[in-house]
Scaffold this motif. Structure first.
Motif, PDB file in Angstrom:
ATOM      1  N   UNK A  46      10.649  -3.401  13.552  1.00 44.03           N
ATOM      2  CA  UNK A  46      10.444  -4.622  14.328  1.00 44.03           C
ATOM      3  C   UNK A  46      10.675  -5.859  13.463  1.00 44.03           C
ATOM      4  N   UNK A  47      10.155  -5.838  12.255  1.00 39.87           N
ATOM      5  CA  UNK A  47      10.302  -6.978  11.351  1.00 39.87           C
ATOM      6  C   UNK A  47      11.760  -7.113  10.930  1.00 39.87           C
ATOM      7  N   UNK A  48      12.367  -6.004  10.583  1.00 41.11           N
ATOM      8  CA  UNK A  48      13.768  -6.011  10.148  1.00 41.11           C
ATOM      9  C   UNK A  48      14.684  -6.539  11.257  1.00 41.11           C
ATOM     10  N   UNK A  49      14.478  -6.092  12.505  1.00 39.52           N
ATOM     11  CA  UNK A  49      15.300  -6.540  13.627  1.00 39.52           C
ATOM     12  C   UNK A  49      15.108  -8.030  13.907  1.00 39.52           C
ATOM     13  N   UNK A  50      13.868  -8.489  13.846  1.00 37.51           N
ATOM     14  CA  UNK A  50      13.596  -9.911  14.088  1.00 37.51           C
ATOM     15  C   UNK A  50      14.237 -10.774  13.002  1.00 37.51           C
ATOM     16  N   UNK A  51      14.155 -10.338  11.755  1.00 34.63           N
ATOM     17  CA  UNK A  51      14.781 -11.072  10.652  1.00 34.63           C
ATOM     18  C   UNK A  51      16.291 -11.120  10.860  1.00 34.63           C
ATOM     19  N   UNK A  52      16.885  -9.982  11.209  1.00 35.16           N
ATOM     20  CA  UNK A  52      18.334  -9.929  11.419  1.00 35.16           C
ATOM     21  C   UNK A  52      18.777 -10.858  12.551  1.00 35.16           C
ATOM     22  N   UNK A  53      18.027 -10.855  13.651  1.00 36.13           N
ATOM     23  CA  UNK A  53      18.403 -11.678  14.807  1.00 36.13           C
ATOM     24  C   UNK A  53      18.350 -13.164  14.458  1.00 36.13           C
ATOM     25  N   UNK A  54      17.266 -13.601  13.843  1.00 36.59           N
ATOM     26  CA  UNK A  54      17.143 -15.017  13.525  1.00 36.59           C
ATOM     27  C   UNK A  54      18.052 -15.417  12.368  1.00 36.59           C
ATOM     28  N   UNK A  55      18.307 -14.502  11.447  1.00 33.08           N
ATOM     29  CA  UNK A  55      19.236 -14.807  10.349  1.00 33.08           C
ATOM     30  C   UNK A  55      20.637 -15.023  10.905  1.00 33.08           C
ATOM     31  N   UNK A  56      21.006 -14.257  11.910  1.00 29.92           N
ATOM     32  CA  UNK A  56      22.311 -14.429  12.534  1.00 29.92           C
ATOM     33  C   UNK A  56      22.396 -15.797  13.223  1.00 29.92           C
ATOM     34  N   UNK A  57      21.341 -16.182  13.927  1.00 26.72           N
ATOM     35  CA  UNK A  57      21.311 -17.501  14.561  1.00 26.72           C
ATOM     36  C   UNK A  57      21.383 -18.605  13.510  1.00 26.72           C
ATOM     37  N   UNK A  58      20.668 -18.408  12.428  1.00 30.42           N
ATOM     38  CA  UNK A  58      20.656 -19.397  11.355  1.00 30.42           C
ATOM     39  C   UNK A  58      22.044 -19.544  10.735  1.00 30.42           C
TER      40      UNK A  58
END
Length: 188
Positions: A88-100
């Motif tokens: 869950x943490x890894x997926x959330x980091x990946x999603x927001x990192x992509x947006x960033x």
């Protein structure tokens, strides 16, 4: 008279030592995940602030670009121990990192346009044929503003308090049209 205290048998002592080592490993993994979650939350707050700043016409693009690059670095730091992070943490980091990274790309393009193309109203010679819809009215062009708006909409599910951390499920729910009575996407 001397008294002797009975020692536990060797097998019991080995089991206790193994359990203690296992507890240390579990505690370490929990600490790493908590640290990553805290860094993720801080980076997400920075991303949200940068998205808001990108919409403001008076925002200095160079300052915004520098801040956005720092936000990208925060997401990279949060995901640095990805092998031991919870999914869950890894997926959330990946999603927001992509947006960033997408916002960084937009701000970098805008900063290059300002430095290479002159003022906001001017465009580079190769882009002079573009319609007036894509010309800048402030800090970002209309096309870039629309991309920022899309980033904001995409970021909302990743930062909501009732998010379960599975961005793919949120995206599926939004695509399938699952909404609550007030028109917001349901988290389930």
């Amino acid at each position: 008279m001397t008294t002797h205290h009975a020692r536990a048998p060797l097998a019991v002592r080995l089991i206790i030592a193994a359990l203690a080592a296992l507890l240390i490993v579990v505690a370490s993994l929990a600490a790493i995940n908590l640290s990553a979650a805290a860094k993720f939350n801080q980076a997400t707050q920075s991303l949200n602030a940068n998205i808001q700043a990108a919409q403001d016409e008076s925002t200095d693009v160079d300052t915004l670009n520098a801040s956005q690059q720092q936000t990208d670095a925060q997401f990279a730091e949060a995901g640095s121990m990805r092998a031991v992070l919870l999914p869950q943490i890894r997926d959330a980091i990946d999603a927001n990192a992509q947006l960033s990274q997408e916002l960084t790309r937009i701000t970098l393009e805008r900063a290059e346009q300002l430095h290479n193309g002159g003022t906001d109203g001017q465009t580079q010679s190769g882009q002079s044929g573009q319609s007036s819809d894509n010309k800048s009215t402030g800090g970002l062009s209309e096309e870039q503003r629309q991309q920022v708006e899309e980033l904001m909409q995409a970021n909302k599910p990743s930062t909501s308090s009732d998010n379960d951390g599975t961005t793919s499920r949120n995206n599926q729910d939004q695509q399938s049209g699952t909404t609550s009575s007030n028109g917001e996407a349901k988290p389930w």
